[in-house]
Write an enzyme that holds these catalytic residues in place. Structure first.
Site, mmCIF file in Angstrom:
data_model
loop_
_atom_site.group_PDB
_atom_site.id
_atom_site.type_symbol
_atom_site.label_atom_id
_atom_site.label_comp_id
_atom_site.label_asym_id
_atom_site.label_seq_id
_atom_site.Cartn_x
_atom_site.Cartn_y
_atom_site.Cartn_z
ATOM 1 N N SER A 113 -1.419 3.058 -3.007
ATOM 2 C CA SER A 113 -2.480 2.110 -2.640
ATOM 3 C C SER A 113 -3.387 1.830 -3.828
ATOM 4 C CB SER A 113 -3.315 2.702 -1.506
ATOM 5 O OG SER A 113 -4.079 3.787 -2.015
ATOM 6 N N LYS A 114 -4.257 0.854 -3.621
ATOM 7 C CA LYS A 114 -5.218 0.510 -4.665
ATOM 8 C C LYS A 114 -6.080 1.730 -4.987
ATOM 9 C CE LYS A 114 -8.800 -2.819 -5.823
ATOM 10 N NZ LYS A 114 -10.081 -2.136 -5.684
ATOM 11 N N ARG A 115 -6.386 2.495 -3.937
ATOM 12 C CA ARG A 115 -7.213 3.685 -4.149
ATOM 13 C C ARG A 115 -6.538 4.689 -5.086
ATOM 14 N NH1 ARG A 115 -8.489 6.064 1.032
ATOM 15 N NH2 ARG A 115 -8.400 3.924 1.800
#
Ligand code: GLU
Length: 505
Positions: free
Chosen positions: A265-267
């Site tokens: 994910s972007k995280r």
């Protein structure tokens, strides 16, 4: 070579394109090119509530940066356009009507509130996964429960409706997937999905199948998250009488976090310091995301690392140009298991391509960011001296800075350590010697220096580290004689003189 093979990349413009999407596009592209087929770009923008301005342009720019030009698509056109679903509304309406007429779809009039109430009631009764299907629909408002004239009256009155698929009972649905083999699902597990809404827009499922058929798509290559929709799509092909023209499916594995637990994910990118988007995104809502391009990645490196996230060649080759990938790629070699994103490997690819790129090309890439006052030749020579070390372009830029302009300060700590009482005298003697030297090559400079030191009886370590410090401001940098050769006599002597002044200030 040209063939009938036609594939499509069909993103929804709902925001920046995640690298998982880039990988999907890449596999489609490689497959098309390998077989002399056609790579179609189709924008799936029927869900107006999720439409994000700028996302379509972002997708196109990303594909082009990676080096994947589509053969047919928005702007470009092609024989099966338009290629934006919002411009194909009439086509879907026509097929939705055909399905109604043939009984494979039906009208339903339940409001969002009614559906929600039903879901809540079922949840309370211990049935959390309520579905609209042949069993439950008898309790709802639809063409099975309302008299025909009532249905017509509602339609005439302009009451909101949806068109749902009438899923056949007791059937086995076979999905043949090139990556996963045959997946069999019972039709009783598929719900009566909404295909079309009274706002005149189809849902993803109907639009996707109608377009794949109308655009003569032969292979649907897409992410694993669409595998659960595949049985429904097979039913749609059957309902529309297109079973013989059904494309072959290949569902690609997920791209996993470096630790392997869950989808990347972007995280994860923020946490580990790498982008998960091809190029920088600046949303109109102020949301931003960093991109590979802006972080100094080479598109070839991104292609290379994406290619190996889920596909593997028949030997142990790791470095592939786009052309080589096209030759080597095969859907049969795509794995079922999720592919872990390997950050070290990703960096390794980038360093590899940075080292391999011609200094002239790197010079062009950095032209607006570095001091070019010494001219193109000088810049290229400087790049050649340092390009082996950095992994990313911004690092190359840093490594170049002291080669392009003289240091303004000296590293205090190193100076304190290296500066001795006789340092000035020694450096000046060296300068005097250098002034006489024939400035031909690093080798000759080295020879002249060795002769000088021997004649004086001074060790290399007593003078040369200091010379490096005065020339560059620190202890970093390429071979000393390579640098002096690059600077030339005048600049070298000038830097040493200026360095001495700073050292004694
Ligand atoms: N519009 C879908 C997406 O955004 C396409 C899925 C498919 O390729 O069928 O991924």
């Amino acid at each position: 070579m040209s063939s009938d093979i036609r594939v499509r990349f069909a993103p929804s413009p709902t925001g920046p394109l995640h690298i998982g999407g880039v990988r999907t596009a890449l596999y489609n592209y490689l497959f098309a090119k390998k077989h002399g087929g056609t790579f179609v770009l189709r924008i799936e923008d029927t869900d107006q509530t999720r439409y994000v301005p700028g996302a379509e342009a972002y997708i196109m720019e990303s594909l082009r940066w990676i080096g994947m030009e589509w053969d047919e698509g928005p702007e470009k056109g092609g024989p099966y356009g338009p290629y934006r679903q919002s411009e194909r509304k009439d086509i879907y309406a026509q097929f939705a009507q055909k399905m109604i007429d043939e009984g494979s779809a039906y009208y339903a009039f339940d409001t969002a509130e009614e559906l929600d109430n039903m879901r809540q009631r079922m949840k309370k009764g211990g049935n959390p996964t309520w579905q609209y299907n042949h069993i439950t629909r008898v309790h709802m408002k639809n063409a099975f429960t309302l008299p025909a004239d009532e249905v017509q009256r509602k339609l005439n009155a302009g009451d909101p409706y949806v068109i749902r698929l009438n899923v056949p009972r007791n059937q086995e649905i076979r999905v043949e997937d090139i990556v996963r083999g045959v997946v069999v699902v019972k039709s009783d597990h598929v719900d009566d999905k909404v295909l079309f809404k009274s706002d005149g827009m189809p849902t993803y499922h109907l639009a996707n199948v109608v377009d794949d058929y109308s655009m003569k798509i032969t292979h649907v290559i897409r992410g694993e998250e669409w595998l659960p929709s595949a049985p429904l799509h097979v039913l749609l092909y059957q309902a529309l009488g297109w079973e013989n023209a059904m494309p072959r499916f290949a569902h690609l594995p997920l791209i996993l976090k470096p630790e392997g637990n869950g989808k990347l994910s972007k995280r994860d990118g923020d946490r580990l310091g790498f982008p998960v988007f091809p190029i920088e995104w600046k949303g109109q809502d102020g949301e931003t995301a960093s991109g590979y391009r802006e972080n100094g990645w080479f598109p070839q490196a991104v292609v290379n690392l994406m290619a190996l996230l889920g596909w593997h060649p028949s030997d142990n080759t790791e470095v592939f140009s786009m052309e080589e990938l096209i030759q080597a790629f095969a859907l049969e070699r795509v794995s079922k298991a999720g592919a872990k994103f390997d950050l070290e490997k990703a960096r390794w690819f980038n360093q590899y391509y940075l080292r391999k790129t011609a200094p002239a090309v790197l010079a062009d890439m950095l032209a607006n960011e570095v001091d070019t006052s010494k001219g193109q030749n000088y810049l290229e020579k400087a790049i050649a001296l340092v390009q082996d070390r950095p992994t990313f372009l911004p690092e190359l830029k840093d490594d170049l800075s002291f080669l392009l302009s003289a240091p303004q300060i000296l590293d205090e700590q190193i100076l304190a350590k290296k500066w001795k009482e006789d340092s000035r005298e020694k450096v000046q003697a060296f300068m005097h010697h250098l002034a006489q030297v024939d400035w031909q090559s690093p080798e000759l400079l080295k020879q002249a220096t060795t002769e000088f030191l021997e004649a004086k009886g001074w060790g290399f370590g007593s003078v040369m580290p200091l010379v490096r410090l005065l020339l560059t401001g620190s202890m970093a940098g390429p071979d000393l004689f390579d640098m002096m050769d690059l600077f030339g006599k005048e600049e070298t002597l000038h830097r040493l003189e200026q360095g001495l002044r700073m050292a004694m200030a």
